[in-house]
Each structure stands twice: as structure tokens, then as C-alpha cells.
Scaffold this motif. Structure first.
Motif, PDB file in Angstrom:
ATOM      1  N   GLN A  65       0.830  -1.210   0.000  1.00 62.71           N
ATOM      2  CA  GLN A  65       0.000   0.000   0.000  1.00 62.71           C
ATOM      3  C   GLN A  65       0.861   1.255   0.000  1.00 62.71           C
ATOM      4  O   GLN A  65       0.620   2.188  -0.766  1.00 62.71           O
ATOM      5  CB  GLN A  65      -0.934   0.025   1.209  1.00 62.71           C
ATOM      6  CG  GLN A  65      -2.098  -0.909   1.103  1.00 62.71           C
ATOM      7  CD  GLN A  65      -3.001  -0.828   2.327  1.00 62.71           C
ATOM      8  OE1 GLN A  65      -2.754  -0.061   3.254  1.00 62.71           O
ATOM      9  NE2 GLN A  65      -4.056  -1.618   2.322  1.00 62.71           N
ATOM     10  N   ALA A  66       1.862   1.272   0.854  1.00 67.53           N
ATOM     11  CA  ALA A  66       2.731   2.449   0.964  1.00 67.53           C
ATOM     12  C   ALA A  66       3.488   2.698  -0.341  1.00 67.53           C
ATOM     13  O   ALA A  66       3.576   3.838  -0.809  1.00 67.53           O
ATOM     14  CB  ALA A  66       3.705   2.276   2.125  1.00 67.53           C
ATOM     15  N   THR A  67       4.029   1.645  -0.933  1.00 69.45           N
ATOM     16  CA  THR A  67       4.791   1.798  -2.176  1.00 69.45           C
ATOM     17  C   THR A  67       3.897   2.242  -3.322  1.00 69.45           C
ATOM     18  O   THR A  67       4.225   3.185  -4.059  1.00 69.45           O
ATOM     19  CB  THR A  67       5.512   0.482  -2.538  1.00 69.45           C
ATOM     20  OG1 THR A  67       6.393   0.135  -1.465  1.00 69.45           O
ATOM     21  CG2 THR A  67       6.305   0.624  -3.830  1.00 69.45           C
ATOM     22  N   LEU A  68       2.748   1.586  -3.484  1.00 67.97           N
ATOM     23  CA  LEU A  68       1.837   1.945  -4.572  1.00 67.97           C
ATOM     24  C   LEU A  68       1.304   3.361  -4.390  1.00 67.97           C
ATOM     25  O   LEU A  68       1.191   4.124  -5.360  1.00 67.97           O
ATOM     26  CB  LEU A  68       0.696   0.938  -4.669  1.00 67.97           C
ATOM     27  CG  LEU A  68       1.101  -0.476  -5.097  1.00 67.97           C
ATOM     28  CD1 LEU A  68      -0.090  -1.416  -5.007  1.00 67.97           C
ATOM     29  CD2 LEU A  68       1.700  -0.494  -6.493  1.00 67.97           C
ATOM     30  N   LEU A 133       8.283  -5.289  -6.063  1.00 67.39           N
ATOM     31  CA  LEU A 133       7.778  -3.915  -6.094  1.00 67.39           C
ATOM     32  C   LEU A 133       8.806  -3.016  -5.418  1.00 67.39           C
ATOM     33  O   LEU A 133       8.980  -3.072  -4.211  1.00 67.39           O
ATOM     34  CB  LEU A 133       6.437  -3.868  -5.351  1.00 67.39           C
ATOM     35  CG  LEU A 133       5.652  -2.580  -5.371  1.00 67.39           C
ATOM     36  CD1 LEU A 133       5.277  -2.193  -6.796  1.00 67.39           C
ATOM     37  CD2 LEU A 133       4.396  -2.731  -4.531  1.00 67.39           C
ATOM     38  N   ASP A 134       9.518  -2.221  -6.225  1.00 66.34           N
ATOM     39  CA  ASP A 134      10.591  -1.383  -5.708  1.00 66.34           C
ATOM     40  C   ASP A 134      10.383   0.049  -6.204  1.00 66.34           C
ATOM     41  O   ASP A 134      10.583   0.339  -7.389  1.00 66.34           O
ATOM     42  CB  ASP A 134      11.937  -1.928  -6.165  1.00 66.34           C
ATOM     43  CG  ASP A 134      13.113  -1.205  -5.556  1.00 66.34           C
ATOM     44  OD1 ASP A 134      13.160   0.051  -5.614  1.00 66.34           O
ATOM     45  OD2 ASP A 134      14.007  -1.891  -5.024  1.00 66.34           O
ATOM     46  N   GLN A 135       9.994   0.931  -5.318  1.00 67.34           N
ATOM     47  CA  GLN A 135       9.668   2.312  -5.672  1.00 67.34           C
ATOM     48  C   GLN A 135      10.823   3.007  -6.372  1.00 67.34           C
ATOM     49  O   GLN A 135      10.628   3.673  -7.399  1.00 67.34           O
ATOM     50  CB  GLN A 135       9.259   3.086  -4.428  1.00 67.34           C
ATOM     51  CG  GLN A 135       8.909   4.533  -4.712  1.00 67.34           C
ATOM     52  CD  GLN A 135       8.547   5.311  -3.461  1.00 67.34           C
ATOM     53  OE1 GLN A 135       8.341   4.737  -2.391  1.00 67.34           O
ATOM     54  NE2 GLN A 135       8.470   6.613  -3.569  1.00 67.34           N
ATOM     55  N   LYS A 137      13.365   1.803  -8.118  1.00 69.05           N
ATOM     56  CA  LYS A 137      13.602   1.269  -9.461  1.00 69.05           C
ATOM     57  C   LYS A 137      12.527   1.748 -10.432  1.00 69.05           C
ATOM     58  O   LYS A 137      12.832   2.087 -11.585  1.00 69.05           O
ATOM     59  CB  LYS A 137      13.644  -0.257  -9.428  1.00 69.05           C
ATOM     60  CG  LYS A 137      14.874  -0.806  -8.752  1.00 69.05           C
ATOM     61  CD  LYS A 137      14.849  -2.313  -8.722  1.00 69.05           C
ATOM     62  CE  LYS A 137      16.054  -2.864  -7.981  1.00 69.05           C
ATOM     63  NZ  LYS A 137      16.013  -4.335  -7.902  1.00 69.05           N
ATOM     64  N   ILE A 138      11.294   1.782  -9.981  1.00 70.21           N
ATOM     65  CA  ILE A 138      10.191   2.222 -10.845  1.00 70.21           C
ATOM     66  C   ILE A 138      10.337   3.703 -11.167  1.00 70.21           C
ATOM     67  O   ILE A 138      10.184   4.123 -12.313  1.00 70.21           O
ATOM     68  CB  ILE A 138       8.832   1.893 -10.204  1.00 70.21           C
ATOM     69  CG1 ILE A 138       8.670   0.372 -10.104  1.00 70.21           C
ATOM     70  CG2 ILE A 138       7.685   2.517 -10.993  1.00 70.21           C
ATOM     71  CD1 ILE A 138       7.529  -0.083  -9.222  1.00 70.21           C
ATOM     72  N   GLU A 139      10.666   4.523 -10.166  1.00 70.57           N
ATOM     73  CA  GLU A 139      10.861   5.952 -10.409  1.00 70.57           C
ATOM     74  C   GLU A 139      12.051   6.199 -11.343  1.00 70.57           C
ATOM     75  O   GLU A 139      11.995   7.069 -12.214  1.00 70.57           O
ATOM     76  CB  GLU A 139      11.039   6.691  -9.085  1.00 70.57           C
ATOM     77  CG  GLU A 139       9.744   6.782  -8.297  1.00 70.57           C
ATOM     78  CD  GLU A 139       9.906   7.368  -6.911  1.00 70.57           C
ATOM     79  OE1 GLU A 139      11.059   7.466  -6.407  1.00 70.57           O
ATOM     80  OE2 GLU A 139       8.871   7.721  -6.308  1.00 70.57           O
ATOM     81  N   THR A 140      13.118   5.443 -11.175  1.00 76.14           N
ATOM     82  CA  THR A 140      14.277   5.562 -12.049  1.00 76.14           C
ATOM     83  C   THR A 140      13.898   5.206 -13.489  1.00 76.14           C
ATOM     84  O   THR A 140      14.295   5.887 -14.435  1.00 76.14           O
ATOM     85  CB  THR A 140      15.432   4.655 -11.556  1.00 76.14           C
ATOM     86  OG1 THR A 140      15.816   5.082 -10.241  1.00 76.14           O
ATOM     87  CG2 THR A 140      16.640   4.721 -12.488  1.00 76.14           C
ATOM     88  N   ALA A 141      13.093   4.154 -13.668  1.00 75.78           N
ATOM     89  CA  ALA A 141      12.661   3.745 -15.008  1.00 75.78           C
ATOM     90  C   ALA A 141      11.757   4.816 -15.626  1.00 75.78           C
ATOM     91  O   ALA A 141      11.845   5.099 -16.828  1.00 75.78           O
ATOM     92  CB  ALA A 141      11.928   2.408 -14.942  1.00 75.78           C
ATOM     93  N   LEU A 142      10.878   5.415 -14.829  1.00 76.61           N
ATOM     94  CA  LEU A 142      10.035   6.501 -15.334  1.00 76.61           C
ATOM     95  C   LEU A 142      10.883   7.692 -15.784  1.00 76.61           C
ATOM     96  O   LEU A 142      10.643   8.280 -16.841  1.00 76.61           O
ATOM     97  CB  LEU A 142       9.048   6.957 -14.261  1.00 76.61           C
ATOM     98  CG  LEU A 142       7.820   6.091 -14.057  1.00 76.61           C
ATOM     99  CD1 LEU A 142       7.086   6.479 -12.766  1.00 76.61           C
ATOM    100  CD2 LEU A 142       6.870   6.193 -15.244  1.00 76.61           C
TER     101      LEU A 142
END
Length: 149
Positions: A65-68, A133-135, A137-142
Motif C-alpha cells: 500500500q505504501a509503495t503503490l 515492487l521497488d519504488q 527502481k520504478i521511479e528511475t525507469a520513469l
């Protein structure tokens, strides 16, 4: 036929193994979802989209929940997340939408093991995928996909 951008510097390379043709740089495939809807229609919103396969059917852990929530509410780049297996009756973070996979086609086509996350460009091409689910890594990819890094 949509183009494949496998070698694009805007993609994030895989860190794990996947038994799926849905790799970074490829256009997404479609699948029936919810009650008579289609996956590609759900990600045709002129935004970046995520596809998350919940670790537990029906609910999200506090960590999930926190990550999403952080991904959908705190990024400079608008992101909508579709969560496979999340019950529509559960309170979910803003920007996180439950998706049912009635024929397990999303699970099969994306090798959707629990915890798997896919990231899509607004044109429905996959730019990254992970087994967790790694915040960061996802932000870096964005940021990479939008030329910010």
C-alpha cells in the motif's frame, strides 16, 4: 503492426528471468479483464501505467500500500496502476485500480507471479518489469523513459 523498441535507451533492462514475450520495448498484448473489458483499453489513458500482480489475493500488505501510494501520489510523472487480484471491496490507494483476470490470461501472458510489476509507456509499450515492487527502481525507469536521467 506496432514497432518493437528492444534496444531503446528509454527502456530498463531486465534484472530477473521471465517466461514471457512481453519484454521491455515490446508492445503489450491484450487480454480480457474485469467483466467484459479489455486490458489495452484500460491502459489507453495517455498516461504511464503499471501492472502489479498482488502478492496475496484480495488485499495489499501495508508495505505494498505504501509503495503503490507513493508511486501514484508523489511522482512528477502521472502513473496509474492496475492491481491484478486486488478486491474492489478493499480500500486502495488513489490511482490504484483493481483488475480481475477471469481467464488468467494476464497472468499467463506476462508471467505474472505474485509481486511482479510491469511499467508501460502511454503508447502501451513495456519499458520495464521486475519480480518485486521497488519504488526507487520504478521511479528511475520513469525518469529514464522520459529522458530525465
Amino acid at each position: 503492426m506496432p514497432s518493437v523498441y528492444r534496444d531503446s535507451p528509454l527502456n530498463t533492462p531486465d534484472e530477473a528471468s521471465f517466461d514471457s514475450a512481453m519484454a521491455p520495448g515490446t508492445p503489450s498484448t491484450d487480454a480480457p479483464v474485469n467483466d467484459g473489458d479489455w486490458f489495452l483499453r484500460l491502459i489507453s489513458n495517455n498516461r504511464f501505467n503499471g501492472l502489479y500482480f498482488c502478492q496475496t489475493d484480495g488485499c495489499l500488505s501495508r508495505e505494498e500500500q505504501a509503495t503503490l501510494s507513493a508511486l501514484t501520489e508523489n511522482t512528477e510523472i502521472p502513473l496509474t496502476i492496475l492491481a491484478v487480484g486486488l478486491s474492489p471491496d478493499i480500500n486502495q490507494p488513489a490511482g490504484v485500480n483493481p483488475v480481475t483476470d477471469p481467464k488468467d490470461m494476464l497472468k499467463q501472458r506476462f508471467d505474472g507471479q505474485p509481486g511482479t510489476f510491469y511499467l508501460f509507456r502511454p503508447d502501451q509499450h513495456i519499458i520495464a518489469r521486475w519480480r518485486d515492487l521497488d519504488q526507487k527502481k520504478i521511479e528511475t525507469a520513469l525518469n529514464r523513459a522520459t529522458g530525465r536521467s
